[in-house]
Write an enzyme that holds these catalytic residues in place. Structure first.
Site, short mmCIF file in Angstrom:
data_model
loop_
_atom_site.label_atom_id
_atom_site.label_comp_id
_atom_site.label_asym_id
_atom_site.label_seq_id
_atom_site.Cartn_x
_atom_site.Cartn_y
_atom_site.Cartn_z
CG ASN A 11 7.39 5.97 -5.72
OD1 ASN A 11 8.15 6.62 -5.00
ND2 ASN A 11 6.20 6.44 -6.11
CE LYS A 13 3.61 5.70 -3.74
NZ LYS A 13 2.18 5.66 -3.97
CG HIS A 96 3.97 9.73 -8.05
ND1 HIS A 96 2.87 9.86 -7.24
CD2 HIS A 96 4.19 8.40 -8.19
CE1 HIS A 96 2.45 8.65 -6.90
NE2 HIS A 96 3.24 7.75 -7.46
CD GLU A 98 1.44 9.16 -3.85
OE1 GLU A 98 2.64 9.24 -3.55
OE2 GLU A 98 0.82 8.08 -3.87
CD GLU A 168 2.66 5.28 -10.91
OE1 GLU A 168 3.12 4.23 -10.45
OE2 GLU A 168 2.62 6.33 -10.26
N GLY A 174 -2.25 2.90 -4.62
CA GLY A 174 -2.42 2.74 -3.18
C GLY A 174 -3.82 2.33 -2.77
CB SER A 212 -2.76 -1.77 -6.62
OG SER A 212 -3.27 -0.69 -5.85
P1 PGA Z 1 1.15 1.55 -5.22
O1 PGA Z 1 1.88 2.90 -5.71
O2 PGA Z 1 1.92 0.41 -5.83
O3 PGA Z 1 1.22 1.59 -3.74
O4 PGA Z 1 -0.25 1.62 -5.77
C1 PGA Z 1 2.39 3.04 -7.01
C2 PGA Z 1 2.96 4.41 -7.20
O5 PGA Z 1 2.39 5.38 -6.67
O6 PGA Z 1 3.99 4.59 -7.88
#
Ligand code: PGA
Length: 249
Positions: A11, A13, A96, A98, A168, A174, A212
């Protein structure tokens, strides 16, 4: 129990221009040539075609990061499922955290997006997960149940087998703070149980962990019985790191 093909998704982003996306795919493909897993890249809309064109003839699939539930209309700034299908995109990330937290994505919209994706022939990667506050308050299972019930309300039991679920936890995205393998396994097993109760062939559904994931922790997470893959954010931006996660399956 039917065996499930591991599923590793990058992903990106809001990262990578067309040029950067092309460089990434050119660097990645030789490193994952031997994999038996499903490898999925989720670029920004603008780089979808660059990735689609480079992956023809490989096992790599391409997913968008969002879509609108309607097929067309006065929805400035939005993109529909049929527009993605026209580009030879095969999947779409929906819900997601976000998008839920920063862009007001609602369960009501997701309840329409998931069936719209399926109807168009796109594989939905539906993201669910609790906030830190919900976990600390013992509400993890309640949140997962509420999100899955709402977001999959209009999907028939037979259609659930084609949905990929990404667990998630919001507090792990993140942040560098990964869920422990036990926490992730427990939540993914609970999600599978919820799908079973909805009448799905739950043993066939791929359930991913995201938050992460890195080369150093991927193997342990992916060895859990109910974790079938990973949705990788930060560590998916570097082809060598992402290839290491793919080879942890
Ligand atoms: P990250 O993001 O691996 O940077 O924690 C995962 C995601 O948001 O899909």
């Amino acid at each position: 129990m039917p065996s499930r093909t591991p599923y590793i998704a990058a992903n990106w982003k809001m990262h990578k221009t067309v040029a950067e996306a092309g460089e990434f795919v050119d660097a990645l493909l030789p490193q994952i040539a031997a994999t038996q897993s499903d490898v999925v890249i989720c670029p920004p809309f603008t780089a979808l075609t660059a990735v689609v064109e480079r992956r023809y003839g490989t096992a790599v699939k391409v997913a968008a990061q969002n879509m609108h539930e309607e097929d067309s209309g006065a929805f400035t700034g939005e993109v529909s499922a049929s527009m993605l299908v026209e580009l030879d995109v095969e999947a779409v990330v929906l819900g997601h955290s976000e998008r839920r937290q920063l862009f007001g994505e609602t369960d009501e919209a997701l309840a329409r997006k998931v069936p719209a994706a399926i109807a168009a022939g796109l594989e939905p990667i539906l993201c669910v997960g609790e906030t830190e506050e919900a976990r600390d308050g013992g509400q993890t299972e309640a949140v997962l149940e509420r999100q899955l019930q709402a977001d999959l309300a209009a999907v028939e039991a037979a259609g659930l087998g084609g949905v990929v679920i990404a667990y998630e936890p919001v507090w792990a995205i993140g942040t560098g703070r990964t869920a422990t393998p036990e926490q992730a396994q427990e939540a993914c097993a609970y999600i599978r149980d919820l799908l079973r109760r909805r009448g799905a062939a739950a043993d066939a559904v791929r359930i991913l962990y995201g938050g992460s994931v890195k080369p150093a922790n991927a193997a342990e997470l992916l060895s859990q019985p109910d974790i079938d893959g990973a949705l990788v954010g930060g560590a998916s931006l570097d082809p060598a790191d992402f290839a290491k996660i793919v080879s942890a399956t």
